[in-house]
Design a protein around this motif. Structure first.
Motif, short mmCIF file in Angstrom:
data_model
loop_
_atom_site.label_atom_id
_atom_site.label_comp_id
_atom_site.label_asym_id
_atom_site.label_seq_id
_atom_site.Cartn_x
_atom_site.Cartn_y
_atom_site.Cartn_z
N ALA A 30 -12.40 -37.61 28.19
CA ALA A 30 -11.96 -38.97 27.93
C ALA A 30 -12.99 -39.97 28.41
O ALA A 30 -13.81 -39.67 29.27
CB ALA A 30 -10.62 -39.22 28.62
N SER A 31 -12.93 -41.17 27.87
CA SER A 31 -13.90 -42.21 28.24
C SER A 31 -13.87 -42.45 29.74
O SER A 31 -12.82 -42.53 30.35
CB SER A 31 -13.55 -43.48 27.49
OG SER A 31 -14.50 -44.47 27.81
N GLY A 32 -15.07 -42.59 30.31
CA GLY A 32 -15.17 -42.86 31.73
C GLY A 32 -15.17 -41.62 32.59
O GLY A 32 -15.38 -41.71 33.79
N THR A 33 -14.98 -40.47 31.99
CA THR A 33 -15.01 -39.24 32.77
C THR A 33 -16.41 -38.66 32.76
O THR A 33 -17.32 -39.20 32.15
CB THR A 33 -14.02 -38.20 32.21
OG1 THR A 33 -14.42 -37.88 30.88
CG2 THR A 33 -12.61 -38.72 32.22
N GLN A 34 -16.57 -37.60 33.45
CA GLN A 34 -17.85 -36.91 33.44
C GLN A 34 -17.65 -35.44 33.18
O GLN A 34 -16.57 -34.90 33.38
CB GLN A 34 -18.60 -37.13 34.75
CG GLN A 34 -17.89 -36.58 35.96
CD GLN A 34 -18.71 -36.80 37.21
OE1 GLN A 34 -19.31 -37.84 37.40
NE2 GLN A 34 -18.75 -35.80 38.06
N ILE A 35 -18.72 -34.82 32.71
CA ILE A 35 -18.65 -33.40 32.40
C ILE A 35 -19.95 -32.78 32.88
O ILE A 35 -21.00 -33.41 32.83
CB ILE A 35 -18.40 -33.20 30.89
CG1 ILE A 35 -17.97 -31.78 30.58
CG2 ILE A 35 -19.57 -33.59 30.06
CD1 ILE A 35 -17.33 -31.64 29.20
N THR A 57 -18.18 -31.39 23.47
CA THR A 57 -17.68 -32.52 22.69
C THR A 57 -17.03 -33.49 23.65
O THR A 57 -16.18 -33.09 24.45
CB THR A 57 -16.67 -32.05 21.63
OG1 THR A 57 -17.34 -31.14 20.74
CG2 THR A 57 -16.14 -33.23 20.82
N ILE A 58 -17.45 -34.76 23.59
CA ILE A 58 -17.01 -35.74 24.57
C ILE A 58 -16.63 -37.04 23.89
O ILE A 58 -16.97 -37.28 22.73
CB ILE A 58 -18.13 -36.03 25.61
CG1 ILE A 58 -19.39 -36.55 24.90
CG2 ILE A 58 -18.44 -34.78 26.43
CD1 ILE A 58 -20.49 -36.99 25.85
N ALA A 59 -15.94 -37.90 24.63
CA ALA A 59 -15.61 -39.24 24.15
C ALA A 59 -16.74 -40.20 24.55
O ALA A 59 -17.46 -39.94 25.51
CB ALA A 59 -14.30 -39.70 24.76
N PRO A 60 -16.89 -41.33 23.83
CA PRO A 60 -17.88 -42.33 24.21
C PRO A 60 -17.65 -42.77 25.66
O PRO A 60 -16.51 -42.91 26.09
CB PRO A 60 -17.62 -43.48 23.24
CG PRO A 60 -16.94 -42.87 22.07
CD PRO A 60 -16.14 -41.72 22.63
N GLY A 61 -18.74 -42.98 26.37
CA GLY A 61 -18.64 -43.42 27.76
C GLY A 61 -18.63 -42.28 28.77
O GLY A 61 -18.60 -42.52 29.97
N THR A 62 -18.67 -41.06 28.27
CA THR A 62 -18.65 -39.91 29.17
C THR A 62 -20.04 -39.67 29.76
O THR A 62 -21.04 -39.71 29.05
CB THR A 62 -18.19 -38.64 28.43
OG1 THR A 62 -16.91 -38.87 27.87
CG2 THR A 62 -18.13 -37.44 29.36
#
Ligand SMILES: [Cu+2]
Length: 136
Positions: A30-35, A57-62
């Protein structure tokens, strides 16, 4: 016996409950998270070294963090056709483009533009080490 809890303790417990109530755990990507992507050697890699997982696969802002767990230097570098034989993908961001990631260190990049980002390791080459980030 009427034991009363100290006011400070009650306030603290109340605050903790309130914080838990308003701070839901965001879903992965989700946005604002990190991976995290680990740079590993040996087991699990087809070649000597690899990015694991190699496709995310990530959301924008990750924020994606590459951690080098090997004893060798690596990079996480956006592909070009000249460097990789394949394009760097469709994403508009100017990255990833790490300096040398020394053993035990990390590189991070926050993705914003939707699309794909194909990257590789400049030290070991696309054939040995590459990965893909897809921003949805
Ligand atoms: Cu490498």
């Amino acid at each position: 016996m009427n034991r009363r809890l100290p006011a400070k303790l009650l306030l603290g417990a109340g605050l903790a409950v309130a914080l838990l109530a308003v701070a839901p755990v965001p879903p992965a990507g989700a946005s604002g998270t990190q991976i995290k992507v680990r740079i590993v050697s040996g087991g699990g890699c087809t070649n000597l070294f690899c990015f694991m997982p190699s496709a995310i696969t990530i959301a924008p802002g990750t924020k994606v963090k590459w951690k080098n767990t090997t004893g060798a230097p690596h990079t996480a570098t956006r592909c070009t056709v000249a460097a990789c034989g394949v394009s760097g993908g469709t994403g508009a961001d100017n990255g990833p483009g790490s300096p040398t990631i020394a053993p035990g260190t990390k590189y991070q990049f926050v993705f914003h533009g939707a699309g794909t980002y194909v990257y590789y390791c400049q030290v070991h080459g696309y054939a040995v080490m590459h990965g893909t980030v897809t921003v949805t």
